[in-house]
Scaffold this motif. Structure first.
Motif, PDB file in Angstrom:
ATOM      1  N   GLY A 181       0.800  -1.211   0.000  1.00  0.00           N
ATOM      2  CA  GLY A 181       0.000   0.000   0.000  1.00  0.00           C
ATOM      3  C   GLY A 181       0.835   1.264   0.000  1.00  0.00           C
ATOM      4  N   GLN A 182       2.080   1.157   0.425  1.00  0.00           N
ATOM      5  CA  GLN A 182       2.980   2.310   0.464  1.00  0.00           C
ATOM      6  C   GLN A 182       3.943   2.317  -0.721  1.00  0.00           C
ATOM      7  N   ASP A 183       3.717   1.383  -1.650  1.00  0.00           N
ATOM      8  CA  ASP A 183       4.581   1.233  -2.816  1.00  0.00           C
ATOM      9  C   ASP A 183       3.842   1.720  -4.065  1.00  0.00           C
ATOM     10  N   ALA A 184       4.524   1.736  -5.183  1.00  0.00           N
ATOM     11  CA  ALA A 184       3.890   2.149  -6.439  1.00  0.00           C
ATOM     12  C   ALA A 184       4.189   1.165  -7.567  1.00  0.00           C
ATOM     13  N   THR A 185       4.705  -0.016  -7.222  1.00  0.00           N
ATOM     14  CA  THR A 185       5.067  -1.011  -8.234  1.00  0.00           C
ATOM     15  C   THR A 185       3.821  -1.564  -8.908  1.00  0.00           C
ATOM     16  N   LYS A 186       3.828  -1.533 -10.232  1.00  0.00           N
ATOM     17  CA  LYS A 186       2.665  -2.016 -10.975  1.00  0.00           C
ATOM     18  C   LYS A 186       2.685  -3.534 -11.137  1.00  0.00           C
ATOM     19  N   ILE A 187       1.508  -4.123 -11.140  1.00  0.00           N
ATOM     20  CA  ILE A 187       1.304  -5.534 -11.456  1.00  0.00           C
ATOM     21  C   ILE A 187       0.190  -5.580 -12.492  1.00  0.00           C
ATOM     22  N   GLY A 236       0.051  -4.094 -15.059  1.00  0.00           N
ATOM     23  CA  GLY A 236      -0.118  -2.763 -15.625  1.00  0.00           C
ATOM     24  C   GLY A 236      -0.864  -1.791 -14.730  1.00  0.00           C
ATOM     25  N   PHE A 237      -1.173  -2.201 -13.492  1.00  0.00           N
ATOM     26  CA  PHE A 237      -1.942  -1.339 -12.586  1.00  0.00           C
ATOM     27  C   PHE A 237      -1.171  -1.069 -11.302  1.00  0.00           C
ATOM     28  N   THR A 238      -1.299   0.142 -10.785  1.00  0.00           N
ATOM     29  CA  THR A 238      -0.677   0.485  -9.506  1.00  0.00           C
ATOM     30  C   THR A 238      -1.380  -0.274  -8.381  1.00  0.00           C
ATOM     31  N   PRO A 239      -0.753  -0.351  -7.197  1.00  0.00           N
ATOM     32  CA  PRO A 239      -1.413  -1.015  -6.066  1.00  0.00           C
ATOM     33  C   PRO A 239      -2.799  -0.436  -5.758  1.00  0.00           C
ATOM     34  N   ASP A 240      -2.915   0.897  -5.767  1.00  0.00           N
ATOM     35  CA  ASP A 240      -4.213   1.509  -5.464  1.00  0.00           C
ATOM     36  C   ASP A 240      -5.254   1.137  -6.518  1.00  0.00           C
ATOM     37  N   GLN A 241      -4.839   1.143  -7.786  1.00  0.00           N
ATOM     38  CA  GLN A 241      -5.771   0.753  -8.845  1.00  0.00           C
ATOM     39  C   GLN A 241      -6.203  -0.703  -8.689  1.00  0.00           C
ATOM     40  N   ARG A 242      -5.263  -1.570  -8.325  1.00  0.00           N
ATOM     41  CA  ARG A 242      -5.603  -2.993  -8.115  1.00  0.00           C
ATOM     42  C   ARG A 242      -6.600  -3.148  -6.967  1.00  0.00           C
ATOM     43  N   PHE A 243      -6.439  -2.349  -5.943  1.00  0.00           N
ATOM     44  CA  PHE A 243      -7.373  -2.389  -4.805  1.00  0.00           C
ATOM     45  C   PHE A 243      -8.797  -2.112  -5.282  1.00  0.00           C
ATOM     46  N   PHE A 244      -8.987  -1.025  -6.034  1.00  0.00           N
ATOM     47  CA  PHE A 244     -10.332  -0.658  -6.479  1.00  0.00           C
ATOM     48  C   PHE A 244     -10.874  -1.627  -7.526  1.00  0.00           C
ATOM     49  N   LEU A 245     -10.005  -2.126  -8.394  1.00  0.00           N
ATOM     50  CA  LEU A 245     -10.460  -3.096  -9.395  1.00  0.00           C
ATOM     51  C   LEU A 245     -10.858  -4.419  -8.738  1.00  0.00           C
ATOM     52  N   SER A 246     -10.130  -4.822  -7.722  1.00  0.00           N
ATOM     53  CA  SER A 246     -10.490  -6.040  -6.993  1.00  0.00           C
ATOM     54  C   SER A 246     -11.871  -5.902  -6.375  1.00  0.00           C
ATOM     55  N   PHE A 247     -12.121  -4.746  -5.773  1.00  0.00           N
ATOM     56  CA  PHE A 247     -13.434  -4.470  -5.192  1.00  0.00           C
ATOM     57  C   PHE A 247     -14.527  -4.538  -6.248  1.00  0.00           C
ATOM     58  N   ALA A 248     -14.298  -3.903  -7.379  1.00  0.00           N
ATOM     59  CA  ALA A 248     -15.318  -3.842  -8.430  1.00  0.00           C
ATOM     60  C   ALA A 248     -15.573  -5.210  -9.045  1.00  0.00           C
ATOM     61  N   GLN A 249     -14.534  -6.028  -9.190  1.00  0.00           N
ATOM     62  CA  GLN A 249     -14.725  -7.326  -9.828  1.00  0.00           C
ATOM     63  C   GLN A 249     -15.362  -8.344  -8.889  1.00  0.00           C
ATOM     64  N   VAL A 250     -15.239  -8.141  -7.596  1.00  0.00           N
ATOM     65  CA  VAL A 250     -15.976  -8.982  -6.648  1.00  0.00           C
ATOM     66  C   VAL A 250     -17.481  -8.817  -6.844  1.00  0.00           C
ATOM     67  N   TRP A 251     -17.889  -7.597  -7.237  1.00  0.00           N
ATOM     68  CA  TRP A 251     -19.319  -7.312  -7.372  1.00  0.00           C
ATOM     69  C   TRP A 251     -19.832  -7.456  -8.802  1.00  0.00           C
ATOM     70  N   GLU A 257     -11.914  10.262  -2.293  1.00  0.00           N
ATOM     71  CA  GLU A 257     -10.835  11.022  -2.921  1.00  0.00           C
ATOM     72  C   GLU A 257      -9.726  10.093  -3.418  1.00  0.00           C
ATOM     73  N   ALA A 258      -9.462   9.015  -2.692  1.00  0.00           N
ATOM     74  CA  ALA A 258      -8.394   8.083  -3.076  1.00  0.00           C
ATOM     75  C   ALA A 258      -8.658   7.471  -4.449  1.00  0.00           C
ATOM     76  N   PHE A 259      -9.920   7.232  -4.776  1.00  0.00           N
ATOM     77  CA  PHE A 259     -10.266   6.684  -6.085  1.00  0.00           C
ATOM     78  C   PHE A 259      -9.935   7.689  -7.183  1.00  0.00           C
ATOM     79  N   TYR A 260     -10.288   8.951  -6.982  1.00  0.00           N
ATOM     80  CA  TYR A 260     -10.014   9.985  -7.984  1.00  0.00           C
ATOM     81  C   TYR A 260      -8.506  10.097  -8.244  1.00  0.00           C
ATOM     82  N   GLN A 261      -7.729   9.978  -7.173  1.00  0.00           N
ATOM     83  CA  GLN A 261      -6.283  10.076  -7.327  1.00  0.00           C
ATOM     84  C   GLN A 261      -5.726   8.839  -8.021  1.00  0.00           C
ATOM     85  N   ALA A 262      -6.239   7.681  -7.672  1.00  0.00           N
ATOM     86  CA  ALA A 262      -5.721   6.429  -8.235  1.00  0.00           C
ATOM     87  C   ALA A 262      -5.877   6.381  -9.744  1.00  0.00           C
TER      88      ALA A 262
END
Length: 680
Positions: free
Chosen positions: A599-605, A607-622, A655-660
């Motif tokens: 969560g304190q890193d910026a390494t992509k997996i 093609g997505f940053t950690p924050d982006q992966r967090f939100f995408l994981s949430f969205a794909q669960v639903w 706000e974290a989503f807008y930044q991500a």
């Protein structure tokens, strides 16, 4: 018999379709290294225009709901995997010739009896013939009430509904709680609305009842009998509280002395009723007194023959799945096709696996846990729960709208949460349940007798807060206010919700948001009214309560504006608790994620940053696709918002989503910071 109501649960997935074998499913779990479905995304949609579609658009376009299902997606596919695992356990048990009385014998023979459709066909209507005759022989309203009360011991009670569980103002004491009942359609609006959809459903319902009466030998009068039942249920429906009103714990808490209630409902002999139910008490909790007053009046105003038809209809309806194919087909036409949009019935084995889980839940759950739930999963899950609790406390301490006095009590409640993960510490005893391989209906009765005895024995005893209100394989989770507990069965602690091999962004976005969701239910518009001991007791300052209500009303208004299908609106008041939990849960999960190394890193997996992966994981669960019929019903009765809004509602207020995703102010769903809604 009504089981204890579960508060604030995630939506239970229906049984699923088209799964892999146990072996391939297990291998798939072990080998998984990719945790986002990039191919299911629609990157032609900007994240700021519709994040749900951005994360799931291609999947939604390509996915076809299986004909035996009313929907398809994450909950369904995981439930499907669990069904396959349980199927393997039951098949093995059914073929094991285990010693009588063992867990394997009981679940194996129960399953076999339900799969033996040849015997079920030969028996025809005979399993319920004696009850039908008893109804025919009733000579007075008093006898009818007595018959209805006596039936609860066999799982066949009628007229009213009740359960025994914690008194919500004295959560360590069990109480007999009576609730509204008497309807076979989902809720009162199905009887009272005058739009074309409602009329068509009522027509389908009367056709169904007519078919049941015909199959029971009442061909000549079947149609008229069905109309009589609809008429009396419509009268009952007028006394029912609607789904929004049922969410008010204060309005639905009414403690009455039996003697006083007898005066309000003189046609119901409560001393006799309670005696037949084996309940010894001089007080009752009556959640919806209006229903019982109406029932009291209708028992005298409506003729005995009509009430007997009502009892017959209820018996035939509740027994249909355990009778012949004609009964099962008739029930499917209404509840499967008309109300849920299913095109075909589920495979028999899936229905029987679920039936065993419903009736011998902790026997089957124990076998499931021994084979499929790993101790390290429970350990990892507890770490996640504890991390989210720390983040929740931090958020409470930083709230700018709550006074220190209420903050202190909120934190005390948070820290008092009981955390149940995976499976019970002690399993229930089913030694009194006799199960035979060729007596399916009798097996259902034996399980009902056990459940009733177990429930009745709670009277006069302290509440056992170690009890679980869901079975271990269930793909779900819940918060229960009188227990002040959050519960996560083993069934949901698997991908896509949880995977021990996944990076933190995936787990915190998926199961982390579920954990935060359940925690927030302790502080939603219902849960906040219970103290740390689980008692319905106001612990808020008037100032803070007013501020909470103002903020909660803003959330309700936001969701009121969401529409689906033919411009049908989400009911913001009905879904308020779940929406508060979704918004709060995602914020808490994100805060906890940001404390991790990733969560304190910026390494992509991928093609997505950690924050982006967090939100995408949430969205794909639903990502769930519903039939129109099921969605129409959900908009009326389900306290959960449709999945698109369970994703978009929370993220566009963070706000974290807008930044991500670097969402510009020109995005279609951009919400200015001062207009964003949040409570926790």
């Amino acid at each position: 018999m009504v089981n204890k109501k579960l508060w604030a649960i995630l939506p239970i997935a229906a049984l699923a379709f088209g799964c892999q074998s146990n072996k391939s499913s297990d291998q798939k779990q072990a080998d998984r290294t990719v945790f986002l479905d990039v191919s299911g995304m629609d990157t032609t949609v900007h994240p700021g225009d519709n994040f749900f579609m951005y994360a799931n658009g291609q999947w939604l376009k390509k996915t076809v709901i299986p004909p035996s299902e009313s929907g398809w997606g994450s909950f369904y596919t995981l439930n499907d995997e669990n069904l396959q695992k349980l199927h393997g356990i039951l098949d093995k048990a059914a073929q094991s010739n285990s010693k009588r009385g063992t867990d394997q014998q009981k679940v194996g023979d129960f399953y076999s009896s339900g799969m033996d459709t040849l015997t079920i066909e030969k028996l025809g209507i005979s399993p319920i013939q004696a009850q039908l005759k008893k109804i025919d022989d009733l000579k007075s309203i008093e006898e009818l009430i007595a018959y209805s009360a006596d039936g609860f011991k066999e799982g066949e009670g009628d007229l009213f509904s009740f359960y025994i569980a914690a008194d919500e103002r004295m959560s360590n004491k069990n109480a007999a709680t009576f609730v509204q009942g008497g309807l076979n359609l989902p809720e009162s609006s199905y009887y009272l609305d005058q739009d074309e959809k409602a009329k068509k459903i009522r027509e389908a319902y009367t056709n169904y009842l007519s078919k049941l009466f015909t199959l029971a030998g009442q061909q000549a009068t079947a149609k008229a009998d069905a109309e009589s039942v609809l008429k009396i249920e419509t009268a009952i429906a007028k006394s029912h509280l609607n789904p929004v009103e049922l969410r008010d714990p204060i309005k639905n808490y009414n403690k009455v002395a039996v003697a006083a209630f007898q005066k309000e409902t003189p046609n119901l002999n409560w001393n006799d009723i309670l005696g037949r139910l084996a309940i010894k008490t001089d007080t009752l909790l009556v959640q919806q007194p209006k229903f019982y007053v109406a029932l009291n009046n209708l028992l005298k105003s409506e003729p005995l023959p009509v009430w007997k038809l009502k009892l017959k209809a209820d018996l035939l309806n509740s027994s249909a799945t355990a009778l012949t194919k004609d009964f099962r087909n008739a029930q499917f036409e209404l509840y499967g096709k008309t109300l849920q949009g299913q095109k075909e019935q589920k495979e028999r084995w899936k229905l029987m696996v679920s039936t065993v889980d419903d009736n011998l839940g902790e026997v089957l759950g124990k076998l499931f846990t021994e084979e499929y739930f790993k101790p390290e999963a429970k350990k990892r899950m507890l770490e996640l729960v504890n991390n989210l609790e720390i983040s929740y406390r931090d958020r409470i301490e930083k709230l700018d709208w709550m006074t220190p006095e209420t903050k202190k009590k909120a934190i005390e409640k948070l820290q008092a949460f009981t955390k149940k993960i995976g499976y019970p510490d002690k399993w229930k005893d089913y030694s009194d349940v006799e199960i035979n391989k060729d007596t399916y209906y009798a097996n259902l009765q034996a399980a009902s007798r056990h459940a009733y005895k177990e429930m009745i024995e709670k009277m006069g005893k302290p509440v056992d807060k170690t009890e679980w209100l869901m079975t271990t394989p269930t793909v779900n989770a819940y918060y229960n206010p009188p227990y002040n507990e959050i519960v996560f069965p083993a069934g949901i602690l698997q991908f896509p919700f949880f995977d021990a091999n996944a990076d933190d962004a995936i787990n915190y976005g998926a199961i982390g948001a579920v954990i935060g969701h359940e925690m927030t239910h302790g502080f939603d518009d219902q849960g906040r009214q219970y103290d740390k001991e689980g008692n319905l007791k106001d612990w808020w300052t008037p100032e803070d309560a007013t501020k909470f209500t103002t903020k909660a009303n803003q959330v309700a208004s936001l969701y009121d504006g969401f529409t689906l299908l033919d411009k049908q609106h989400v009911n913001g008041k009905l879904t308020l608790g779940e929406n508060l939990a979704d918004i709060g849960g995602l914020n808490i999960a994100f805060d906890a994620f940001k404390k991790t190394k990733q969560g304190q890193d910026a390494t992509k997996i991928d093609g997505f940053t950690p924050d982006q992966r967090f939100f995408l994981s949430f969205a794909q669960v639903w990502r769930i696709k519903n039939s129109d019929e099921r969605m129409s019903m959900r908009l009326k009765v389900d306290p959960h918002s449709p999945e698109e809004f369970r994703v978009n509602g929370p993220v566009y207020n963070m706000e974290a989503f807008y930044q991500a995703f670097q969402v510009p102010k020109t995005a279609k769903m951009y919400v200015a910071p001062e207009k964003r809604v949040a409570v926790w």
